[in-house]
Design a protein around this motif. Structure first.
Motif, PDB file in Angstrom:
ATOM      1  N   ALA A  56       0.839  -1.201   0.000  1.00  0.00           N
ATOM      2  CA  ALA A  56       0.000   0.000   0.000  1.00  0.00           C
ATOM      3  C   ALA A  56       0.873   1.249   0.000  1.00  0.00           C
ATOM      4  CB  ALA A  56      -0.928  -0.009   1.213  1.00  0.00           C
ATOM      5  N   ALA A  57       1.924   1.257   0.800  1.00  0.00           N
ATOM      6  CA  ALA A  57       2.825   2.404   0.857  1.00  0.00           C
ATOM      7  C   ALA A  57       3.491   2.638  -0.500  1.00  0.00           C
ATOM      8  CB  ALA A  57       3.876   2.194   1.944  1.00  0.00           C
ATOM      9  N   ALA A  58       3.857   1.571  -1.190  1.00  0.00           N
ATOM     10  CA  ALA A  58       4.472   1.707  -2.515  1.00  0.00           C
ATOM     11  C   ALA A  58       3.498   2.335  -3.501  1.00  0.00           C
ATOM     12  CB  ALA A  58       4.944   0.352  -3.016  1.00  0.00           C
ATOM     13  N   ILE A  60       1.039   4.384  -2.728  1.00  0.00           N
ATOM     14  CA  ILE A  60       0.865   5.788  -2.338  1.00  0.00           C
ATOM     15  C   ILE A  60       2.086   6.603  -2.771  1.00  0.00           C
ATOM     16  CG2 ILE A  60       0.663   7.357  -0.360  1.00  0.00           C
ATOM     17  CD1 ILE A  60      -0.883   4.976   1.012  1.00  0.00           C
ATOM     18  N   ALA A  61       3.282   6.032  -2.643  1.00  0.00           N
ATOM     19  CA  ALA A  61       4.516   6.739  -2.978  1.00  0.00           C
ATOM     20  C   ALA A  61       4.722   6.883  -4.490  1.00  0.00           C
ATOM     21  CB  ALA A  61       5.715   6.018  -2.367  1.00  0.00           C
ATOM     22  N   ALA A  62       4.184   5.985  -5.275  1.00  0.00           N
ATOM     23  CA  ALA A  62       4.461   5.962  -6.715  1.00  0.00           C
ATOM     24  C   ALA A  62       4.255   7.310  -7.412  1.00  0.00           C
ATOM     25  CB  ALA A  62       3.646   4.861  -7.379  1.00  0.00           C
ATOM     26  N   PRO A  63       3.124   8.000  -7.224  1.00  0.00           N
ATOM     27  CA  PRO A  63       2.949   9.262  -7.947  1.00  0.00           C
ATOM     28  C   PRO A  63       3.611  10.475  -7.274  1.00  0.00           C
ATOM     29  CG  PRO A  63       0.944   8.759  -6.749  1.00  0.00           C
ATOM     30  CD  PRO A  63       1.888   7.596  -6.549  1.00  0.00           C
ATOM     31  N   CYS A  64       4.215  10.284  -6.124  1.00  0.00           N
ATOM     32  CA  CYS A  64       4.850  11.392  -5.410  1.00  0.00           C
ATOM     33  C   CYS A  64       6.183  11.750  -6.069  1.00  0.00           C
ATOM     34  CB  CYS A  64       5.112  10.994  -3.952  1.00  0.00           C
ATOM     35  SG  CYS A  64       3.621  10.680  -3.003  1.00  0.00           S
ATOM     36  N   PRO A  65       6.664  12.989  -5.872  1.00  0.00           N
ATOM     37  CA  PRO A  65       7.993  13.336  -6.375  1.00  0.00           C
ATOM     38  C   PRO A  65       9.037  12.364  -5.819  1.00  0.00           C
ATOM     39  CG  PRO A  65       6.847  15.299  -5.610  1.00  0.00           C
ATOM     40  CD  PRO A  65       6.011  14.112  -5.198  1.00  0.00           C
ATOM     41  N   GLY A  66       9.808  11.775  -6.704  1.00  0.00           N
ATOM     42  CA  GLY A  66      10.816  10.795  -6.305  1.00  0.00           C
ATOM     43  C   GLY A  66      10.283   9.378  -6.202  1.00  0.00           C
ATOM     44  N   GLY A  67       8.978   9.199  -6.347  1.00  0.00           N
ATOM     45  CA  GLY A  67       8.384   7.871  -6.275  1.00  0.00           C
ATOM     46  C   GLY A  67       8.674   7.056  -7.526  1.00  0.00           C
ATOM     47  N   PRO A  69       7.335   4.077 -10.177  1.00  0.00           N
ATOM     48  CA  PRO A  69       6.095   3.427 -10.601  1.00  0.00           C
ATOM     49  C   PRO A  69       6.077   1.961 -10.169  1.00  0.00           C
ATOM     50  CG  PRO A  69       7.503   3.924 -12.489  1.00  0.00           C
ATOM     51  CD  PRO A  69       8.169   4.492 -11.272  1.00  0.00           C
ATOM     52  N   VAL A  70       4.889   1.480  -9.895  1.00  0.00           N
ATOM     53  CA  VAL A  70       4.717   0.067  -9.557  1.00  0.00           C
ATOM     54  C   VAL A  70       4.470  -0.647 -10.878  1.00  0.00           C
ATOM     55  CG1 VAL A  70       3.303  -1.608  -8.313  1.00  0.00           C
ATOM     56  CG2 VAL A  70       3.821   0.594  -7.270  1.00  0.00           C
ATOM     57  N   THR A  72       5.659  -3.928 -11.544  1.00  0.00           N
ATOM     58  CA  THR A  72       5.921  -5.357 -11.398  1.00  0.00           C
ATOM     59  C   THR A  72       4.712  -6.155 -11.868  1.00  0.00           C
ATOM     60  OG1 THR A  72       6.339  -7.108  -9.774  1.00  0.00           O
ATOM     61  CG2 THR A  72       5.178  -5.185  -8.982  1.00  0.00           C
ATOM     62  N   PRO A  73       4.898  -7.338 -12.383  1.00  0.00           N
ATOM     63  CA  PRO A  73       3.746  -8.151 -12.779  1.00  0.00           C
ATOM     64  C   PRO A  73       2.885  -8.597 -11.597  1.00  0.00           C
ATOM     65  CG  PRO A  73       5.826  -9.299 -13.249  1.00  0.00           C
ATOM     66  CD  PRO A  73       6.175  -7.949 -12.726  1.00  0.00           C
ATOM     67  N   TYR A  74       3.378  -8.422 -10.381  1.00  0.00           N
ATOM     68  CA  TYR A  74       2.632  -8.845  -9.194  1.00  0.00           C
ATOM     69  C   TYR A  74       1.812  -7.724  -8.567  1.00  0.00           C
ATOM     70  CZ  TYR A  74       6.021 -12.497  -9.937  1.00  0.00           C
ATOM     71  OH  TYR A  74       6.794 -13.460 -10.515  1.00  0.00           O
ATOM     72  N   GLY A  75       1.966  -6.504  -9.074  1.00  0.00           N
ATOM     73  CA  GLY A  75       1.206  -5.366  -8.573  1.00  0.00           C
ATOM     74  C   GLY A  75      -0.164  -5.299  -9.221  1.00  0.00           C
ATOM     75  N   PRO A  76      -0.950  -4.308  -8.840  1.00  0.00           N
ATOM     76  CA  PRO A  76      -2.284  -4.163  -9.430  1.00  0.00           C
ATOM     77  C   PRO A  76      -2.207  -3.953 -10.943  1.00  0.00           C
ATOM     78  CG  PRO A  76      -2.016  -2.706  -7.538  1.00  0.00           C
ATOM     79  CD  PRO A  76      -0.671  -3.288  -7.836  1.00  0.00           C
ATOM     80  N   LYS A  77      -3.151  -4.519 -11.631  1.00  0.00           N
ATOM     81  CA  LYS A  77      -3.222  -4.373 -13.093  1.00  0.00           C
ATOM     82  C   LYS A  77      -4.001  -3.116 -13.482  1.00  0.00           C
ATOM     83  CE  LYS A  77      -1.452  -8.553 -13.537  1.00  0.00           C
ATOM     84  NZ  LYS A  77      -0.473  -8.587 -12.496  1.00  0.00           N
ATOM     85  N   THR A  78      -4.916  -2.693 -12.618  1.00  0.00           N
ATOM     86  CA  THR A  78      -5.751  -1.535 -12.916  1.00  0.00           C
ATOM     87  C   THR A  78      -5.108  -0.278 -12.339  1.00  0.00           C
ATOM     88  OG1 THR A  78      -7.041  -1.926 -10.919  1.00  0.00           O
ATOM     89  CG2 THR A  78      -7.893  -2.862 -12.955  1.00  0.00           C
ATOM     90  N   PRO A  79      -5.332   0.872 -12.976  1.00  0.00           N
ATOM     91  CA  PRO A  79      -4.765   2.125 -12.444  1.00  0.00           C
ATOM     92  C   PRO A  79      -5.352   2.450 -11.072  1.00  0.00           C
ATOM     93  CG  PRO A  79      -5.624   2.428 -14.673  1.00  0.00           C
ATOM     94  CD  PRO A  79      -6.048   1.065 -14.225  1.00  0.00           C
ATOM     95  N   MET A  80      -4.525   2.978 -10.237  1.00  0.00           N
ATOM     96  CA  MET A  80      -4.958   3.381  -8.897  1.00  0.00           C
ATOM     97  C   MET A  80      -5.453   4.826  -8.949  1.00  0.00           C
ATOM     98  SD  MET A  80      -4.621   0.889  -6.714  1.00  0.00           S
ATOM     99  CE  MET A  80      -5.154  -0.223  -7.997  1.00  0.00           C
ATOM    100  N   PRO A  81      -6.390   5.154  -8.071  1.00  0.00           N
ATOM    101  CA  PRO A  81      -6.869   6.542  -8.018  1.00  0.00           C
ATOM    102  C   PRO A  81      -5.798   7.443  -7.397  1.00  0.00           C
ATOM    103  CG  PRO A  81      -7.808   5.282  -6.227  1.00  0.00           C
ATOM    104  CD  PRO A  81      -7.041   4.310  -7.085  1.00  0.00           C
ATOM    105  N   THR A  82      -6.024   8.722  -7.455  1.00  0.00           N
ATOM    106  CA  THR A  82      -5.166   9.654  -6.729  1.00  0.00           C
ATOM    107  C   THR A  82      -5.567   9.564  -5.264  1.00  0.00           C
ATOM    108  OG1 THR A  82      -5.068  11.097  -8.644  1.00  0.00           O
ATOM    109  CG2 THR A  82      -4.480  12.064  -6.512  1.00  0.00           C
TER     110      THR A  82
END
Length: 143
Positions: A56-58, A60-67, A69-70, A72-82
């Protein structure tokens, strides 16, 4: 738990969490993420959802400055909301709890090098999630 690498989605629990995020309606994803973080922060004893909280933290961090992107083939396939900004603080607090739990996930690594990589990944996520320093210069006050 099956773990195959040191990334935030490189274990069975986090991969299952990603699948659960894919299976719910977009408006329910924030609640799943918030729940994993809060349960980890307030857990007593064994941190049963630590792997989900790291994932979950990954996210949340993905769209942040310095984050990062997730992707990996094991992460969610659908886009996450803001996600709301307040989730950054919850994610940081959950990661602090996980990293500081000597009997928890940090103790489960057989290879010390894997443990160091995993801890570095947590530290990197926390650096992205930490609030930026104030941008307003403080004035010197003279007596």
């Amino acid at each position: 738990m099956g773990t195959w690498d040191t990334g935030p989605f490189d274990n069975d629990a986090a991969a299952d969490f990603a699948g659960a995020l894919d299976d719910v309606e977009p408006e329910a994803r924030e609640a799943l993420i918030r729940g994993a973080l809060i349960r980890t922060i307030h857990a007593t004893g064994y941190l049963a959802e630590a792997e989900e909280a790291v994932a979950a933290a990954a996210l949340i961090a993905a769209p942040c400055p310095g984050g990062e992107p997730v992707d990996t083939p094991y992460g969610p396939k659908t886009p996450m909301p803001t996600f709301p900004a307040e989730l950054r603080a919850l994610a940081d607090e959950a990661l602090d709890r996980i990293a500081g739990d000597e009997a928890g996930p940090a103790s489960g690594w057989v290879d010390p090098e894997d443990w160091k990589q995993w801890l570095a990944m947590l530290t990197g996520l926390r650096a992205v999630l930490a609030p930026p320093p104030p941008s307003i210069a403080l004035f010197d006050v003279q007596p």
